[in-house]
Design a protein around this motif. Structure first.
Motif: not given
Length: 275
Positions: A42-51, A70-85
């Protein structure tokens, strides 16, 4: 910061959307085999919809990739979200790009990032915030809970925000470079040491025990047990209680049962006149 300045307006809009959606990543859980994959998807959906806007097959394949565990301490998990995007963007543009590397890299980063996130945010920042909050609250100040929320959440939210951009702009070489330079190992060691120091300080200052038990002596002053406990080892009982709680936690005992046990022990000792 340079990580946000070098991003186009469209990418900025997409990354901001990912950032806001990231707060819901732990709102769902798809069992032990998927963990929080639905929240990540759900979090990464904006990138998938766009690209993959004009590529239904590519969109479907991307969504399937994001259903992996997927299971990462979410304080730092957004790094992976940006990377996957960032990697999904490359995959949508380069037909020779290996899409399997997206899942592989996301999986490989879970351990290192969670180690950093747990050490800094759970082991250090939360302890500091709780220590300050409890100290003020015990004095009857309303600033106690307010400062606890501010001290913990402000750095946490800022970290979430900027790591979304850092993951997108720096790509998969960032963590690799940190490992090669030894910075990752140093950061983990420093965070762990600081966390242990904070826990020790809080144990010494906030966990208290003062016994009122005394042995009467005919024709003399009663022997106060607390005096001998202090002479034997200052803070011996609080330390023993704290270590006992940590031992129970290491045995996977539910923290709520531990809290109830400590409360029940305090009530019983108070009723029999020991404290």
């Amino acid at each position: 910061m340079k990580f946000t300045k070098n991003v186009s307006p469209d990418d900025r809009k997409m990354l901001n959307s990912i950032f806001w959606r990231s707060f819901t990543v732990f709102a769902s859980r798809a069992g032990a085999t998927k963990a929080h994959a639905p929240g990540f998807m759900y979090s990464i959906l904006p990138a998938i919809d766009r690209y993959y806007k004009n590529d239904p097959k590519g969109q479907t394949e991307a969504l399937e990739r994001e259903t992996t565990w997927y299971n990462i301490t979410q304080n730092v998990g957004t790094f992976v979200m940006g990377l996957v995007a960032s990697m999904e963007k490359k995959n949508s543009q380069d037909p020779d790009f290996d899409a399997n590397s997206i899942v592989a890299l996301k999986t490989s980063l879970m351990g290192p990032l969670s180690g950093i996130g747990d050490s800094i945010f759970w082991g250090v920042l939360r302890v500091i915030a709780a220590g300050i909050g409890i100290s003020l609250a015990s004095q009857g100040s309303v600033l106690g809970p307010i400062l606890f929320l501010v001290i913990y959440n402000v750095p946490s939210i800022l970290t979430r925000y900027y790591l979304t951009y850092i993951g997108f702009t720096l790509g998969d070489t960032f963590i690799e470079d940190m490992y090669e330079s030894g910075s990752m190992k140093l950061l983990n060691k420093a965070a762990s040491t600081l966390g242990l120091m904070m826990i020790g300080s809080m144990t010494a200052t906030m966990v208290t025990f003062k016994s009122t038990l005394a042995i009467p002596i005919a024709g003399g002053k009663p022997i106060e047990i607390q005096t001998y406990l202090d002479q034997l080892w200052q803070g011996l009982v609080p330390l023993a209680v704290t270590l006992g709680c940590y031992w129970l936690l290491s045995k996977k005992v539910n923290v709520n049962w531990i809290l109830l046990g400590v409360l029940a022990l305090a009530i019983v000792l108070g009723l029999v006149g020991i404290v």
